[in-house]
Write a protein that holds these residues in place. Structure first.
Motif, mmCIF file in Angstrom:
data_model
loop_
_atom_site.group_PDB
_atom_site.id
_atom_site.type_symbol
_atom_site.label_atom_id
_atom_site.label_comp_id
_atom_site.label_asym_id
_atom_site.label_seq_id
_atom_site.Cartn_x
_atom_site.Cartn_y
_atom_site.Cartn_z
ATOM 1 N N ASP A 24 8.690 3.139 -4.605
ATOM 2 C CA ASP A 24 8.067 3.520 -5.869
ATOM 3 C C ASP A 24 8.125 2.373 -6.866
ATOM 4 O OD1 ASP A 24 7.429 5.965 -4.879
ATOM 5 O OD2 ASP A 24 9.058 7.036 -5.881
ATOM 6 N N SER A 25 9.237 1.634 -6.888
ATOM 7 C CA SER A 25 9.338 0.525 -7.841
ATOM 8 C C SER A 25 8.351 -0.585 -7.497
ATOM 9 C CB SER A 25 10.773 -0.014 -7.906
ATOM 10 O OG SER A 25 11.136 -0.594 -6.681
ATOM 11 N N LEU A 26 8.089 -0.796 -6.205
ATOM 12 C CA LEU A 26 7.086 -1.785 -5.810
ATOM 13 C C LEU A 26 5.692 -1.334 -6.221
ATOM 14 C CD1 LEU A 26 8.225 -2.656 -2.181
ATOM 15 C CD2 LEU A 26 8.387 -4.137 -4.177
ATOM 16 N N CYS A 27 5.485 -0.038 -6.246
ATOM 17 C CA CYS A 27 4.159 0.515 -6.487
ATOM 18 C C CYS A 27 3.899 0.869 -7.950
ATOM 19 C CB CYS A 27 3.966 1.762 -5.627
ATOM 20 S SG CYS A 27 3.999 1.389 -3.860
ATOM 21 N N GLU A 28 4.911 0.726 -8.797
ATOM 22 C CA GLU A 28 4.728 1.083 -10.208
ATOM 23 C C GLU A 28 3.681 0.223 -10.896
ATOM 24 O OE1 GLU A 28 8.566 0.897 -12.020
ATOM 25 O OE2 GLU A 28 9.180 2.826 -11.184
ATOM 26 N N SER A 29 3.708 -1.057 -10.594
ATOM 27 C CA SER A 29 2.741 -1.932 -11.250
ATOM 28 C C SER A 29 1.361 -1.746 -10.625
ATOM 29 C CB SER A 29 3.173 -3.396 -11.141
ATOM 30 O OG SER A 29 3.256 -3.759 -9.787
ATOM 31 N N SER A 35 -8.456 -0.996 -6.355
ATOM 32 C CA SER A 35 -9.392 -0.079 -5.703
ATOM 33 C C SER A 35 -8.998 0.086 -4.240
ATOM 34 C CB SER A 35 -10.815 -0.626 -5.797
ATOM 35 O OG SER A 35 -10.897 -1.870 -5.121
ATOM 36 N N VAL A 36 -9.624 1.020 -3.583
ATOM 37 C CA VAL A 36 -9.422 1.220 -2.151
ATOM 38 C C VAL A 36 -10.263 0.183 -1.421
ATOM 39 C CG1 VAL A 36 -9.764 2.803 -0.214
ATOM 40 C CG2 VAL A 36 -8.961 3.679 -2.421
ATOM 41 N N ILE A 37 -9.622 -0.616 -0.566
ATOM 42 C CA ILE A 37 -10.366 -1.639 0.177
ATOM 43 C C ILE A 37 -10.612 -1.235 1.628
ATOM 44 C CG2 ILE A 37 -9.718 -3.583 -1.286
ATOM 45 C CD1 ILE A 37 -7.571 -4.311 0.815
ATOM 46 N N GLU A 38 -9.838 -0.221 2.091
ATOM 47 C CA GLU A 38 -10.028 0.218 3.471
ATOM 48 C C GLU A 38 -9.513 1.651 3.620
ATOM 49 O OE1 GLU A 38 -8.699 -1.120 8.007
ATOM 50 O OE2 GLU A 38 -8.045 -2.320 6.312
ATOM 51 N N HIS A 39 -10.315 2.476 4.269
ATOM 52 C CA HIS A 39 -9.881 3.819 4.654
ATOM 53 C C HIS A 39 -9.385 3.699 6.092
ATOM 54 C CE1 HIS A 39 -11.524 5.778 1.123
ATOM 55 N NE2 HIS A 39 -12.640 5.080 1.299
ATOM 56 N N ILE A 40 -8.120 3.986 6.295
ATOM 57 C CA ILE A 40 -7.531 3.889 7.625
ATOM 58 C C ILE A 40 -7.415 5.299 8.186
ATOM 59 C CG2 ILE A 40 -5.428 3.289 8.886
ATOM 60 C CD1 ILE A 40 -5.040 1.017 6.821
ATOM 61 N N LYS A 98 -5.814 2.012 2.008
ATOM 62 C CA LYS A 98 -5.231 0.708 1.716
ATOM 63 C C LYS A 98 -5.843 0.231 0.406
ATOM 64 C CE LYS A 98 -4.605 -3.879 3.777
ATOM 65 N NZ LYS A 98 -4.846 -4.688 4.989
ATOM 66 N N LYS A 99 -4.991 -0.191 -0.529
ATOM 67 C CA LYS A 99 -5.452 -0.588 -1.856
ATOM 68 C C LYS A 99 -5.580 -2.113 -1.963
ATOM 69 C CE LYS A 99 -5.021 3.661 -3.593
ATOM 70 N NZ LYS A 99 -4.396 4.124 -4.794
ATOM 71 N N SER A 100 -6.300 -2.549 -2.961
ATOM 72 C CA SER A 100 -6.523 -3.979 -3.189
ATOM 73 C C SER A 100 -5.304 -4.660 -3.810
ATOM 74 C CB SER A 100 -7.742 -4.182 -4.099
ATOM 75 O OG SER A 100 -7.529 -3.555 -5.345
ATOM 76 N N CYS A 101 -4.309 -3.896 -4.201
ATOM 77 C CA CYS A 101 -3.091 -4.454 -4.796
ATOM 78 C C CYS A 101 -2.170 -4.928 -3.677
ATOM 79 C CB CYS A 101 -2.408 -3.392 -5.659
ATOM 80 S SG CYS A 101 -1.125 -4.063 -6.717
ATOM 81 N N VAL A 110 9.994 -16.309 2.743
ATOM 82 C CA VAL A 110 8.565 -16.317 3.072
ATOM 83 C C VAL A 110 7.805 -16.949 1.913
ATOM 84 C CG1 VAL A 110 6.564 -14.870 3.593
ATOM 85 C CG2 VAL A 110 8.810 -14.224 4.450
ATOM 86 N N TRP A 111 6.874 -17.817 2.228
ATOM 87 C CA TRP A 111 6.056 -18.453 1.202
ATOM 88 C C TRP A 111 5.099 -17.410 0.640
ATOM 89 C CZ3 TRP A 111 6.002 -23.359 -0.820
ATOM 90 C CH2 TRP A 111 4.943 -23.670 -1.646
ATOM 91 N N GLY A 112 5.205 -17.135 -0.635
ATOM 92 C CA GLY A 112 4.311 -16.158 -1.263
ATOM 93 C C GLY A 112 4.764 -14.730 -1.032
ATOM 94 N N GLY A 113 3.820 -13.820 -1.105
ATOM 95 C CA GLY A 113 4.126 -12.404 -0.941
ATOM 96 C C GLY A 113 3.294 -11.797 0.170
ATOM 97 N N PHE A 114 3.615 -10.554 0.499
ATOM 98 C CA PHE A 114 2.870 -9.866 1.545
ATOM 99 C C PHE A 114 2.980 -8.367 1.331
ATOM 100 C CE2 PHE A 114 7.167 -10.501 3.027
ATOM 101 C CZ PHE A 114 7.507 -9.298 3.605
ATOM 102 N N GLY A 115 2.076 -7.637 1.919
ATOM 103 C CA GLY A 115 2.088 -6.179 1.868
ATOM 104 C C GLY A 115 1.151 -5.626 0.815
ATOM 105 N N CYS A 116 0.306 -4.678 1.221
ATOM 106 C CA CYS A 116 -0.638 -4.030 0.311
ATOM 107 C C CYS A 116 -0.233 -2.577 0.093
ATOM 108 C CB CYS A 116 -2.051 -4.060 0.901
ATOM 109 S SG CYS A 116 -2.727 -5.723 1.082
#
Length: 130
Positions: A24-29, A35-40, A98-101, A110-116
């Motif tokens: 939840d803390s990762l998803c607060e921002s 937007s939704v970029i993919e319906h899985i 899957k969201k665009s965030c 790890v260089w940079g970030g990962f995970g949507c």
């Protein structure tokens, strides 16, 4: 009930809910113009329990049989509505949005970030599927 049983129930509850709170803390921002970029729908995923991040999902088939996972926005989903009791290394069948965030998980190794961000609409344990 014995006092030890109450303590066990309390500890189990706290441990079970602490992982959901981490996600939840990762998803607060919210990202700009999120937007939704993919319906899985009906996608196999590997449940990964990370000490720092809580539960994440990998859709990379190579991650199903190995412990380290491929850190990428393509394969790593950060479920923002995780309230399930699936254990680490469970293979599940997921559907959702899957969201665009992305780049939610920042790891010092790890260089940079990962995970949507990922909004689960259904999830099923494939190990217990009849």
């Amino acid at each position: 009930m014995k006092k030890s049983t109450y303590i066990f129930i309390l500890i189990f509850y706290l441990l079970n809910n602490s992982c959901a709170q981490e996600n939840d803390s990762l998803c607060e921002s919210s990202c700009d113009n999120e937007s939704v970029i993919e319906h899985i729908s009906g996608q196999k995923a590997h449940v990964i329990e990370e000490d720092e991040f809580g539960f994440i999902l990998s859709t990379n088939p190579s991650d199903f049989t190995r412990e380290p996972f491929a850190a990428s926005n393509e394969y790593i989903l950060v479920p923002c509505n995780w309230d399930f009791t699936y254990k680490h290394n469970t293979i599940v069948l997921i559907s959702g949005n899957k969201k665009s965030c992305c780049n939610l998980i920042i790891d010092p190794y790890v260089w940079g970030g990962f995970g949507c961000k990922f909004e689960i609409t259904s999830i099923e344990d494939l190990n217990n599927k009849k």
